[in-house]
Design an enzyme around this catalytic site. Sequence first.
Site, PDB file in Angstrom:
ATOM      1  N   ILE A  44      22.572   8.359 -23.605  1.00 55.68           N
ATOM      2  CA  ILE A  44      23.294   7.837 -24.766  1.00 55.68           C
ATOM      3  C   ILE A  44      24.673   8.490 -24.907  1.00 55.68           C
ATOM      4  O   ILE A  44      25.546   7.942 -25.596  1.00 55.68           O
ATOM      5  CB  ILE A  44      22.433   8.061 -26.045  1.00 55.68           C
ATOM      6  CG1 ILE A  44      22.820   7.084 -27.137  1.00 55.68           C
ATOM      7  CG2 ILE A  44      22.515   9.501 -26.527  1.00 55.68           C
ATOM      8  CD1 ILE A  44      21.824   7.017 -28.285  1.00 55.68           C
ATOM      9  N   ASN A 100      17.997  20.700 -16.589  1.00 51.66           N
ATOM     10  CA  ASN A 100      18.221  21.779 -17.543  1.00 51.66           C
ATOM     11  C   ASN A 100      16.872  22.305 -18.031  1.00 51.66           C
ATOM     12  O   ASN A 100      15.983  21.522 -18.373  1.00 51.66           O
ATOM     13  CB  ASN A 100      19.041  21.275 -18.742  1.00 51.66           C
ATOM     14  CG  ASN A 100      20.449  20.872 -18.342  1.00 51.66           C
ATOM     15  OD1 ASN A 100      21.058  21.501 -17.477  1.00 51.66           O
ATOM     16  ND2 ASN A 100      20.977  19.823 -18.958  1.00 51.66           N
ATOM     17  N   GLN A 107      18.964  22.689 -22.486  1.00 53.76           N
ATOM     18  CA  GLN A 107      17.940  21.646 -22.680  1.00 53.76           C
ATOM     19  C   GLN A 107      17.792  21.364 -24.165  1.00 53.76           C
ATOM     20  O   GLN A 107      17.632  22.284 -24.971  1.00 53.76           O
ATOM     21  CB  GLN A 107      16.590  22.080 -22.098  1.00 53.76           C
ATOM     22  CG  GLN A 107      15.531  20.982 -22.200  1.00 53.76           C
ATOM     23  CD  GLN A 107      14.206  21.340 -21.527  1.00 53.76           C
ATOM     24  OE1 GLN A 107      14.028  22.447 -21.009  1.00 53.76           O
ATOM     25  NE2 GLN A 107      13.283  20.388 -21.541  1.00 53.76           N
ATOM     26  N   HIS A 113      13.146  15.761 -17.711  1.00 52.51           N
ATOM     27  CA  HIS A 113      13.987  14.644 -17.280  1.00 52.51           C
ATOM     28  C   HIS A 113      14.972  15.145 -16.250  1.00 52.51           C
ATOM     29  O   HIS A 113      15.489  16.261 -16.351  1.00 52.51           O
ATOM     30  CB  HIS A 113      14.727  14.022 -18.475  1.00 52.51           C
ATOM     31  CG  HIS A 113      15.408  15.013 -19.346  1.00 52.51           C
ATOM     32  ND1 HIS A 113      14.731  15.764 -20.282  1.00 52.51           N
ATOM     33  CD2 HIS A 113      16.706  15.393 -19.433  1.00 52.51           C
ATOM     34  CE1 HIS A 113      15.580  16.564 -20.897  1.00 52.51           C
ATOM     35  NE2 HIS A 113      16.796  16.367 -20.392  1.00 52.51           N
TER      36      HIS A 113
HETATM   37  P1  AMP Z   1      19.067  17.879 -21.908  1.00 52.90           P
HETATM   38  O1  AMP Z   1      20.218  18.502 -22.648  1.00 52.90           O
HETATM   39  O2  AMP Z   1      18.997  18.252 -20.445  1.00 52.90           O
HETATM   40  O3  AMP Z   1      17.745  18.120 -22.625  1.00 52.90           O
HETATM   41  O4  AMP Z   1      19.335  16.328 -21.886  1.00 52.90           O
HETATM   42  C1  AMP Z   1      18.980  15.470 -22.934  1.00 52.90           C
HETATM   43  C2  AMP Z   1      19.819  14.253 -22.799  1.00 52.90           C
HETATM   44  O5  AMP Z   1      19.241  13.221 -23.565  1.00 52.90           O
HETATM   45  C3  AMP Z   1      21.260  14.430 -23.273  1.00 52.90           C
HETATM   46  O6  AMP Z   1      22.164  14.194 -22.201  1.00 52.90           O
HETATM   47  C4  AMP Z   1      21.394  13.379 -24.381  1.00 52.90           C
HETATM   48  O7  AMP Z   1      22.666  12.779 -24.418  1.00 52.90           O
HETATM   49  C5  AMP Z   1      20.296  12.408 -24.025  1.00 52.90           C
HETATM   50  N1  AMP Z   1      19.782  11.603 -25.127  1.00 52.90           N
HETATM   51  C6  AMP Z   1      19.496  12.026 -26.373  1.00 52.90           C
HETATM   52  N2  AMP Z   1      19.020  10.998 -27.117  1.00 52.90           N
HETATM   53  C7  AMP Z   1      19.014   9.909 -26.302  1.00 52.90           C
HETATM   54  C8  AMP Z   1      18.634   8.541 -26.474  1.00 52.90           C
HETATM   55  N3  AMP Z   1      18.153   8.082 -27.650  1.00 52.90           N
HETATM   56  N4  AMP Z   1      18.776   7.697 -25.427  1.00 52.90           N
HETATM   57  C9  AMP Z   1      19.273   8.151 -24.259  1.00 52.90           C
HETATM   58  N5  AMP Z   1      19.627   9.426 -24.019  1.00 52.90           N
HETATM   59  C10 AMP Z   1      19.502  10.294 -25.035  1.00 52.90           C
END
Ligand code: AMP
Length: 127
Positions: A44, A100, A107, A113
């Site tokens: 997102i 992460n 994270q 992911h």
């Molecule tokens: P991390 O910081 O490695 O935990 O990555 C989490 C990721 O999820 C971040 O890059 C966010 O931008 C992404 N994210 C958070 N909410 C959403 C959502 N609703 N749809 C898609 N990606 C998201």
Amino acid sequence: MTQRSESPVFSRSMGDCLFCKIIDKKIPAKVVHEDDQVIAFRDINPQAPTHVLVVPKRHVATLNDVTAADHAMVGHMVTTAAAVARSEGHAEAGWRAVWNVNAAAGQTVFHIHLHVLGGRALGWPPG
Ligand code: AMP
Ligand code: ZN
């Protein structure tokens, strides 16, 4: 069901987990791939022209919680990441997979992911 799959870290779905809600279609996402083991959708807040998250359908909080029993799942995540990068046109030019783990790495969603980043030059070392 085994004791392992009943523990909060490994349960099939967590009610308060953002990515479990996306998997369960309770929150929309721009899905680029889905099969019985993983879902891949666009981040997102993209950090590159291509920024896709490859997410296993089973809830596991962090890479610290992955065990040898998860080899097939993790392997499928990696091959899915490579397939996404190829389909987005980045296989030859180059792309990055990022995992992460916990706070120091940034994270923010505690359902594992694999980030797929491509479409621009990516600096090293990462920030
Ligand atoms: P991390 O910081 O490695 O935990 O990555 C989490 C990721 O999820 C971040 O890059 C966010 O931008 C992404 N994210 C958070 N909410 C959403 C959502 N609703 N749809 C898609 N990606 C998201
Ligand atoms: Zn989850």
